[in-house]
Scaffold this motif. Structure first.
Motif, PDB file in Angstrom:
ATOM      1  N   ALA A  42       0.825  -1.203   0.000  1.00 20.30           N
ATOM      2  CA  ALA A  42       0.000   0.000   0.000  1.00 20.30           C
ATOM      3  C   ALA A  42       0.862   1.257   0.000  1.00 20.30           C
ATOM      4  CB  ALA A  42      -0.923   0.000   1.219  1.00 20.30           C
ATOM      5  N   PHE A  43       2.157   1.103  -0.102  1.00 22.02           N
ATOM      6  CA  PHE A  43       3.102   2.219  -0.063  1.00 22.02           C
ATOM      7  C   PHE A  43       4.236   1.941  -1.033  1.00 22.02           C
ATOM      8  CE2 PHE A  43       3.497  -0.727   3.457  1.00 22.02           C
ATOM      9  CZ  PHE A  43       4.777  -1.221   3.313  1.00 22.02           C
ATOM     10  N   GLN A  84       6.725   7.092   3.163  1.00 25.90           N
ATOM     11  CA  GLN A  84       5.322   6.863   3.500  1.00 25.90           C
ATOM     12  C   GLN A  84       5.174   6.089   4.796  1.00 25.90           C
ATOM     13  OE1 GLN A  84       4.497   5.172  -0.439  1.00 25.90           O
ATOM     14  NE2 GLN A  84       2.773   6.623  -0.531  1.00 25.90           N
ATOM     15  N   GLY A 122       3.062   4.709  10.095  1.00 27.75           N
ATOM     16  CA  GLY A 122       2.804   5.567   8.958  1.00 27.75           C
ATOM     17  C   GLY A 122       3.479   6.913   9.151  1.00 27.75           C
ATOM     18  N   LEU A 128       0.887   1.014  12.190  1.00 34.40           N
ATOM     19  CA  LEU A 128       0.284   0.128  11.197  1.00 34.40           C
ATOM     20  C   LEU A 128       0.490  -1.328  11.597  1.00 34.40           C
ATOM     21  CD1 LEU A 128       1.474   2.037   8.014  1.00 34.40           C
ATOM     22  CD2 LEU A 128      -0.776   2.127   9.097  1.00 34.40           C
ATOM     23  N   LYS A 177      -3.008  -2.863   4.202  1.00 37.39           N
ATOM     24  CA  LYS A 177      -3.773  -2.468   3.016  1.00 37.39           C
ATOM     25  C   LYS A 177      -4.050  -0.974   2.935  1.00 37.39           C
ATOM     26  CE  LYS A 177      -3.859  -6.510   1.368  1.00 37.39           C
ATOM     27  NZ  LYS A 177      -2.883  -6.807   0.357  1.00 37.39           N
ATOM     28  N   SER A 178      -3.974  -0.261   4.046  1.00 36.08           N
ATOM     29  CA  SER A 178      -4.222   1.187   3.989  1.00 36.08           C
ATOM     30  C   SER A 178      -3.302   1.897   4.973  1.00 36.08           C
ATOM     31  CB  SER A 178      -5.684   1.500   4.311  1.00 36.08           C
ATOM     32  OG  SER A 178      -5.971   1.167   5.657  1.00 36.08           O
ATOM     33  N   LEU A 179      -2.941   3.116   4.608  1.00 38.47           N
ATOM     34  CA  LEU A 179      -2.095   3.923   5.457  1.00 38.47           C
ATOM     35  C   LEU A 179      -2.979   4.785   6.289  1.00 38.47           C
ATOM     36  CD1 LEU A 179       0.663   4.875   2.884  1.00 38.47           C
ATOM     37  CD2 LEU A 179       0.646   2.989   4.473  1.00 38.47           C
TER      38      LEU A 179
END
Length: 179
Positions: A42-43, A84, A122, A128, A177-179
């Motif tokens: 995701a990054f 990120q 993050g 995370l 999957k998401s930051l």
């Protein structure tokens, strides 16, 4: 058995074999079985900090770069260059523990351990992946008559554990999957 009967028997056997292979592949695909694919993240940039000079950290940097990520370290990037996510290596240690001895006190069995603790944050300092410990252990027999070969075997086992830890960390990073 004559030649015609033998030929017919072999052709039926081939058909059955093809049908069973087709059925097995259909069953495996129906149950969700699939070969492991290359990880997706995701990054795109990650800063690696803490214990950067250890073997696991070096292999981890190379493994992340091989999977298409830009890895920033204190040696490769300016401190103000933004990433990120930040992967912090908290602990990276190897242990060699005696677990078996003879009556005379001679070492007969060793346990090799690799302990790796890391966290992923993050850019906004949000956790995370919280502090995660990976502990791998391998047992090895020991004899005084083969010290050099046992040292070589020990080095191979440590390298194997190191590679296993890198793979586990890469899979865990890909699970974000998401930051």
């Amino acid at each position: 058995m004559n030649a015609a009967a033998r030929s017919e028997f072999l052709s039926r056997r081939r058909v059955l074999r093809s049908a069973s292979v087709g059925f097995a592949s259909l069953v495996l695909s129906g149950c969700g079985f699939a070969l492991r694919q290359a990880p997706t993240f995701a990054f795109q940039t990650v800063r690696l900090q803490g214990s950067e000079g250890t073997g696991v950290a070096r292999d981890l940097r190379e493994g992340l770069q091989a999977n298409g990520l830009q890895v920033l370290t204190s040696a490769t990037a300016a401190p103000n260059q933004a990433a990120q996510v930040v992967l912090t290596v908290l602990t990276d240690q190897r242990e060699r523990v005696v677990v078996g001895q003879t009556a005379a006190g001679q070492v007969r069995e060793l346990q090799l351990r690799t302990r790796f603790v890391f966290r992923l944050r993050g850019a906004n300092d949000r956790d995370l992946i919280q502090d995660t410990e990976l502990l791998l252990e391998r047992d090895i027999s020991f004899t005084e008559t083969a010290v050099l070969s046992k040292e070589y075997e020990e080095a191979l086992l440590f390298r194997d554990m190191q590679a296993d830890i890198v793979q586990q960390v890469v899979r865990r990073l890909a699970a974000v999957k998401s930051l």
